[in-house]
Design a protein around this motif. Structure first.
Motif, mmCIF file in Angstrom:
data_model
loop_
_atom_site.group_PDB
_atom_site.id
_atom_site.type_symbol
_atom_site.label_atom_id
_atom_site.label_comp_id
_atom_site.label_asym_id
_atom_site.label_seq_id
_atom_site.Cartn_x
_atom_site.Cartn_y
_atom_site.Cartn_z
ATOM 1 N N GLU A 126 6.517 2.917 6.018
ATOM 2 C CA GLU A 126 5.262 3.629 5.340
ATOM 3 C C GLU A 126 4.145 2.944 5.795
ATOM 4 O OE1 GLU A 126 3.256 6.742 3.613
ATOM 5 O OE2 GLU A 126 5.534 6.458 4.372
ATOM 6 N N ILE A 127 4.171 1.575 5.792
ATOM 7 C CA ILE A 127 2.791 0.756 6.180
ATOM 8 C C ILE A 127 2.687 1.124 7.677
ATOM 9 C CG2 ILE A 127 1.871 -1.735 6.569
ATOM 10 C CD1 ILE A 127 3.625 -2.377 3.951
ATOM 11 N N ASP A 128 3.774 0.972 8.612
ATOM 12 C CA ASP A 128 3.712 1.128 9.876
ATOM 13 C C ASP A 128 3.167 2.724 10.231
ATOM 14 O OD1 ASP A 128 4.592 0.385 12.513
ATOM 15 O OD2 ASP A 128 5.898 2.022 12.308
ATOM 16 N N ARG A 129 3.406 3.515 9.622
ATOM 17 C CA ARG A 129 3.036 5.158 9.701
ATOM 18 C C ARG A 129 1.487 5.025 9.446
ATOM 19 N NH1 ARG A 129 2.074 9.503 7.311
ATOM 20 N NH2 ARG A 129 2.354 8.557 5.072
ATOM 21 N N LEU A 130 1.009 4.405 8.499
ATOM 22 C CA LEU A 130 -0.311 4.504 8.077
ATOM 23 C C LEU A 130 -1.283 3.637 8.701
ATOM 24 C CD1 LEU A 130 0.122 4.708 4.291
ATOM 25 C CD2 LEU A 130 -0.430 6.477 5.613
ATOM 26 N N LEU A 131 -0.875 2.633 9.612
ATOM 27 C CA LEU A 131 -1.780 1.745 10.371
ATOM 28 C C LEU A 131 -2.051 1.974 11.794
ATOM 29 C CD1 LEU A 131 -0.751 -1.804 8.854
ATOM 30 C CD2 LEU A 131 -2.897 -0.477 8.423
ATOM 31 N N PRO A 132 -3.131 1.639 12.455
ATOM 32 C CA PRO A 132 -3.176 1.454 13.780
ATOM 33 C C PRO A 132 -1.937 0.799 14.277
ATOM 34 C CG PRO A 132 -5.339 1.310 12.860
ATOM 35 C CD PRO A 132 -4.276 1.297 11.874
ATOM 36 N N LYS A 133 -1.677 0.835 15.472
ATOM 37 C CA LYS A 133 -0.336 0.050 16.097
ATOM 38 C C LYS A 133 -0.702 -1.291 16.514
ATOM 39 C CE LYS A 133 -0.792 1.876 20.851
ATOM 40 N NZ LYS A 133 0.150 2.279 22.055
ATOM 41 N N ASN A 134 -1.947 -1.857 16.499
ATOM 42 C CA ASN A 134 -2.240 -3.085 16.755
ATOM 43 C C ASN A 134 -2.354 -4.066 15.622
ATOM 44 O OD1 ASN A 134 -4.740 -1.684 15.905
ATOM 45 N ND2 ASN A 134 -5.850 -3.170 16.824
ATOM 46 N N ILE A 135 -2.138 -3.603 14.544
ATOM 47 C CA ILE A 135 -2.317 -4.456 13.115
ATOM 48 C C ILE A 135 -0.893 -4.947 12.982
ATOM 49 C CG2 ILE A 135 -2.981 -4.410 10.691
ATOM 50 C CD1 ILE A 135 -5.225 -3.654 12.458
ATOM 51 N N GLN A 195 12.552 -4.370 10.044
ATOM 52 C CA GLN A 195 11.567 -3.634 10.960
ATOM 53 C C GLN A 195 12.303 -2.264 11.795
ATOM 54 O OE1 GLN A 195 12.436 -6.551 14.935
ATOM 55 N NE2 GLN A 195 10.475 -6.812 14.156
ATOM 56 N N SER A 196 13.558 -2.401 11.497
ATOM 57 C CA SER A 196 14.383 -1.277 12.147
ATOM 58 C C SER A 196 14.003 0.288 11.957
ATOM 59 C CB SER A 196 15.711 -1.178 11.805
ATOM 60 O OG SER A 196 16.166 -0.961 10.303
ATOM 61 N N LEU A 197 13.356 0.536 11.102
ATOM 62 C CA LEU A 197 12.694 1.770 10.532
ATOM 63 C C LEU A 197 11.256 2.112 11.366
ATOM 64 C CD1 LEU A 197 14.105 2.738 7.134
ATOM 65 C CD2 LEU A 197 15.229 3.152 9.428
ATOM 66 N N CYS A 198 10.792 0.976 11.724
ATOM 67 C CA CYS A 198 9.267 0.999 11.957
ATOM 68 C C CYS A 198 9.148 1.793 13.486
ATOM 69 C CB CYS A 198 8.753 -0.336 12.009
ATOM 70 S SG CYS A 198 8.429 -0.912 10.524
ATOM 71 N N LEU A 244 -12.200 -9.155 -3.841
ATOM 72 C CA LEU A 244 -10.615 -8.697 -4.044
ATOM 73 C C LEU A 244 -10.903 -7.014 -4.542
ATOM 74 C CD1 LEU A 244 -7.871 -8.840 -4.436
ATOM 75 C CD2 LEU A 244 -8.359 -9.887 -6.736
ATOM 76 N N LYS A 245 -10.333 -6.259 -3.743
ATOM 77 C CA LYS A 245 -10.421 -4.995 -4.217
ATOM 78 C C LYS A 245 -8.717 -4.508 -4.803
ATOM 79 C CE LYS A 245 -14.841 -4.354 -2.792
ATOM 80 N NZ LYS A 245 -15.354 -5.705 -3.045
ATOM 81 N N ILE A 246 -8.631 -3.915 -5.900
ATOM 82 C CA ILE A 246 -7.346 -3.657 -6.143
ATOM 83 C C ILE A 246 -7.151 -2.163 -6.239
ATOM 84 C CG2 ILE A 246 -5.576 -3.855 -7.940
ATOM 85 C CD1 ILE A 246 -7.233 -6.411 -8.779
ATOM 86 N N PHE A 247 -5.856 -1.566 -5.394
ATOM 87 C CA PHE A 247 -5.775 -0.212 -5.473
ATOM 88 C C PHE A 247 -4.285 0.321 -5.640
ATOM 89 C CE2 PHE A 247 -8.493 -1.470 -1.889
ATOM 90 C CZ PHE A 247 -9.346 -0.497 -1.661
ATOM 91 N N SER A 248 -4.046 1.286 -6.422
ATOM 92 C CA SER A 248 -2.964 2.043 -6.751
ATOM 93 C C SER A 248 -2.378 2.956 -5.803
ATOM 94 C CB SER A 248 -3.069 2.816 -8.127
ATOM 95 O OG SER A 248 -4.118 3.778 -8.012
ATOM 96 N N ASN A 249 -3.318 3.342 -4.745
ATOM 97 C CA ASN A 249 -2.820 3.950 -3.538
ATOM 98 C C ASN A 249 -2.661 3.196 -2.310
ATOM 99 O OD1 ASN A 249 -3.523 5.874 -1.168
ATOM 100 N ND2 ASN A 249 -3.213 7.249 -2.729
ATOM 101 N N LEU A 250 -1.338 3.328 -1.613
ATOM 102 C CA LEU A 250 -1.200 2.579 -0.283
ATOM 103 C C LEU A 250 -2.011 2.944 0.594
ATOM 104 C CD1 LEU A 250 0.497 0.211 1.085
ATOM 105 C CD2 LEU A 250 1.994 2.327 1.617
#
Length: 160
Positions: free
Chosen positions: A101-110, A125-128, A68-74
């Motif tokens: 924001e998550i959608d923007r930061l990830l490859p589209k297959n995740i 999902q409308s803004l993704c 388990l790794k815990i982050f303060s940065n998305l």
């Protein structure tokens, strides 16, 4: 050799901690993100407690709290993710912005699943840019003990 499975939990409240414990129990590596320092600290406490319960049932041989790794940065938490489970509060506007924001930061297959008991997947999902990979993945409680998840697709969720 297969790719290491890294699941990212976004939102470290009670549901997020349950997801983290369940996924650790299955031998996965878990990255967890929450903007709140208090929530991040509580995540470790809640996850340890849930893992103690899961030990009675049996854990995967690769199950370790150090996975388990815990982050303060998305952005950092999403690095190398193979699946994302979002667990922000049940607020449509908050979830829409966070999923965008998550959608923007990830490859589209995740795949991105959202723990929600009442919000419509088509709306959150409308803004993704890639809404086809967003769905509801709402757990039964307690998350760490009951391996059941309600899956709900939106109008733009890819069927296969």
């Amino acid at each position: 050799m297969s790719k290491q499975k890294i699941v990212t939990i976004v939102g470290a409240g009670v549901i997020g901690a349950g997801w983290a414990a369940r996924m650790l129990a299955c031998g996965l590596t878990v990255n967890a993100y929450d903007p709140s320092a208090k929530a991040r600290k509580q995540l470790l406490i809640n996850t340890k407690k849930a893992l103690r319960s899961l030990q009675k049932i049996g854990l995967n041989k690769n199950s370790k709290l150090c996975n388990l790794k815990i982050f303060s940065n998305l952005r950092e938490s999403l690095h190398s993710s193979t699946f994302v489970q979002e667990n922000a509060p049940e607020n449509e506007n908050l979830k829409k912005k966070l999923l965008k924001e998550i959608d923007r930061l990830l490859p589209k297959n995740i795949i991105i699943a959202s723990s929600s008991s009442g919000l419509l997947p088509s709306r959150i999902q409308s803004l993704c840019k890639h809404p086809e990979r967003v769905c509801i993945g709402h757990p039964f409680n307690p998350v760490y003990l009951l391996p059941l998840v309600e899956l709900v697709s939106g109008k733009k969720t890819k069927k296969k």
